[in-house]
Design a protein around this motif. Structure first.
Motif, PDB file in Angstrom:
ATOM      1  N   SER A 123     135.581  88.555  37.807  1.00 46.52           N
ATOM      2  CA  SER A 123     136.181  89.054  39.679  1.00 46.52           C
ATOM      3  C   SER A 123     137.975  89.003  38.711  1.00 46.52           C
ATOM      4  N   ALA A 135     127.829  91.618  35.708  1.00 47.56           N
ATOM      5  CA  ALA A 135     128.795  92.332  36.264  1.00 47.56           C
ATOM      6  C   ALA A 135     128.345  93.380  36.396  1.00 47.56           C
ATOM      7  N   ASP A 177     128.152  97.032  38.743  1.00 41.62           N
ATOM      8  CA  ASP A 177     129.244  97.210  40.316  1.00 41.62           C
ATOM      9  C   ASP A 177     129.874  98.022  39.863  1.00 41.62           C
ATOM     10  N   ARG A 179     123.511  91.620  42.597  1.00 44.68           N
ATOM     11  CA  ARG A 179     124.284  90.257  41.380  1.00 44.68           C
ATOM     12  C   ARG A 179     122.939  89.808  40.462  1.00 44.68           C
TER      13      ARG A 179
END
Length: 494
Positions: A423, A453, A456, A5
């Motif tokens: 998110s 991101a 991920d 991250r």
């Protein structure tokens, strides 16, 4: 390093809650101010100083006295709203803010307070017209320019934020928030040496302002000073034990400073909880790897690579929580919903205007299998604030009630209000993917990747599916390669 991250992710929401950092309210003299009695001015000033010192009862007495002299002064009601909010009476704080606007519809501090309340409850984009109204009422309102700049930055409008900071510089060149906001811009641009210099010039970290301390820690991590970052973050986490981002930053700092054993001792127990974030689990796994314990690391790596559960976890246990809150969470986690509900009913009677108690009540009701009652409790809280964790709980409650349309509406509104929330972007992309709308899903995922991101695995897997569904072979090969890079080749010891 896999499943990384970016350090820049720690800059999210650094600009919020800057009001009150100046020595006065930063507004010009209005007709309301000119008409104010000297005794009321003194009482309001004394109340502000008492609030700043945490002496809320004394501030309340000062405001009661001011109310006896000038019950229709909008500045009084702004102060009452601030006091109520500081005291946890969130819903009655909104009533006081409404009263201030009723008495002074063009009073800049009242407009600014409404702007910040809208920002908390409905997101950055919805709040911008209120900030603009406050600045139209007083173009030299420095608190207004500071909060406007901060909100623009958190809304992803870096260029507009820079212009607002320049205006703040024109209006109040000596204001500490000028170099602070410039430091945020510099850090977001990767210019950490400049950000460090500007932050020091502001003096806000030295004064212990939480947002400035967080920025200090992020810069230290970027500069390779993980020990310094960990010291700062330990203090911040002690003050805000439920702040997930701070906890992740602390774990990262501990790992990078070679304190893997401490990281395991502190955060290891959380890896067995459903609410543990994949990123935190990965950090604990890497701490085990750091000391050569691949047996303990392997299952954690596998869990982290599967990604987070789509359903939020209610009643998550955290260290440092107040006793009534901890008791309800412990009872719910043990499946004793009767005790949890009785505890929350008692707490609700003691603090009927608290948004935090409303959220906890909703958690208990949702956990006990009563989503409709949970929605009622959560809805009270959303009048005050709607952070992403609460939005996820609302969506779960709507889904459990069979209201899929409200889930979609809430998610779209959250992304519109917080366009840089990776998110939320991923969650909305998943919804579009489920309906076969891969073009929109791809756009959202590309934005999330641009925000940092892109490490991920769940995001990359979804983006790969989008490329395949859209018949984009080049993109499909690229995302398949990226997905292979972030997956560790060996999850078991040899």
């Amino acid at each position: 390093m896999t499943f990384r991250r970016d350090t820049a992710a720690g800059l999210t929401a650094l600009c919020l809650a800057l009001a009150g950092c100046s020595e006065d309210n930063g507004a010009g003299v209005s007709a309301y101010d000119e008409a104010r009695k000297p005794a009321v001015v003194q009482l309001l000033g004394d109340a502000d100083r008492a609030m700043a010192a945490g002496q809320l009862a004394d501030a309340g007495r000062k405001l009661d006295a001011a109310r006896g002299l000038a019950p229709n002064d909008p500045a009084l009601w702004v102060a009452i709203a601030r006091l109520r909010f500081r005291g946890g009476e969130h819903l009655t704080a909104i009533e006081a803010a409404d009263r201030a606007l009723e008495l002074g519809p063009d009073y800049p501090p009242a407009l600014l307070m409404r702007a910040m309340m809208v920002r908390d409850a409905h997101g950055f984009a919805a709040a911008l017209p209120w900030f603009e109204a406050a600045l139209a009422a007083d173009p030299n309102y420095r608190d207004g320019w500071a909060e406007y700049a901060a909100t623009l930055g958190d809304a992803g409008e870096a260029g507009a934020m820079l212009e607002a900071v320049r205006k703040l510089t024109d209006v109040a060149p000596a204001d500490d928030r000028v170099p602070y906001l410039q430091a945020v811009l510099a850090a977001r641009g990767g210019e950490y040496a400049l950000a460090r210099s500007l932050l020091a010039r502001s003096g806000m970290a030295a004064r212990g302002v939480p947002a400035a301390l967080q920025l200090d820690a992020v810069i230290s991590l970027a500069e390779g000073n993980a020990d310094s970052a960990a010291v700062i973050l330990e203090g911040l986490v002690a003050r805000q034990p439920s702040h997930a981002k701070l906890r992740e930053l602390l774990a990262k700092a501990m790992l990078e400073s070679g304190r893997g054993d401490e990281l395991i001792a502190r955060f290891g127990p959380e890896t067995g909880l459903r609410e543990a974030s994949p990123y935190l689990v990965m950090l604990v796994a890497r701490a085990y790897e750091q000391r050569g314990d691949r047996v303990s690391a392997a299952p954690l790596l596998a869990w982290a690579m599967r990604g987070a559960s789509t359903a939020p976890v209610v009643l998550a246990l955290r260290e440092g929580l107040p006793q009534p809150t901890a008791t309800a969470r412990q009872a719910g986690s043990a499946g004793d919903w009767g005790t949890a509900r009785a505890n929350m009913q008692a707490l609700g009677k003691r603090f009927p205007a608290s948004a935090d108690v409303s959220v906890l009540s909703g958690d208990v009701l949702l956990g006990a299998g009563d989503p409709r009652a949970a929605l009622t409790a959560y809805s009270r809280a959303t009048q005050v604030k709607r952070p992403w964790p609460l939005a996820r709980k609302l969506m779960q409650a709507y889904a459990s009630s069979g209201d899929a349309a409200s889930v979609d509406t809430l998610l779209v509104r959250h992304v519109a209000g917080e366009p840089d929330n990776a998110s939320a972007l991923i969650a909305l992309a998943e919804r579009y993917g489920q309906r076969g709308d891969w073009m929109r899903a791809a756009r959202l995922l590309d934005h999330a990747i641009a925000l940092g991101a892109g490490h991920d695995p769940a995001l990359l897997g979804l983006r790969l599916r989008a490329a395949q569904s859209l018949s984009q072979p080049n993109d499909a090969r690229r995302y398949a390669a990226l997905l292979a890079e972030v997956h560790p080749r060996h999850l078991v010891p040899h």
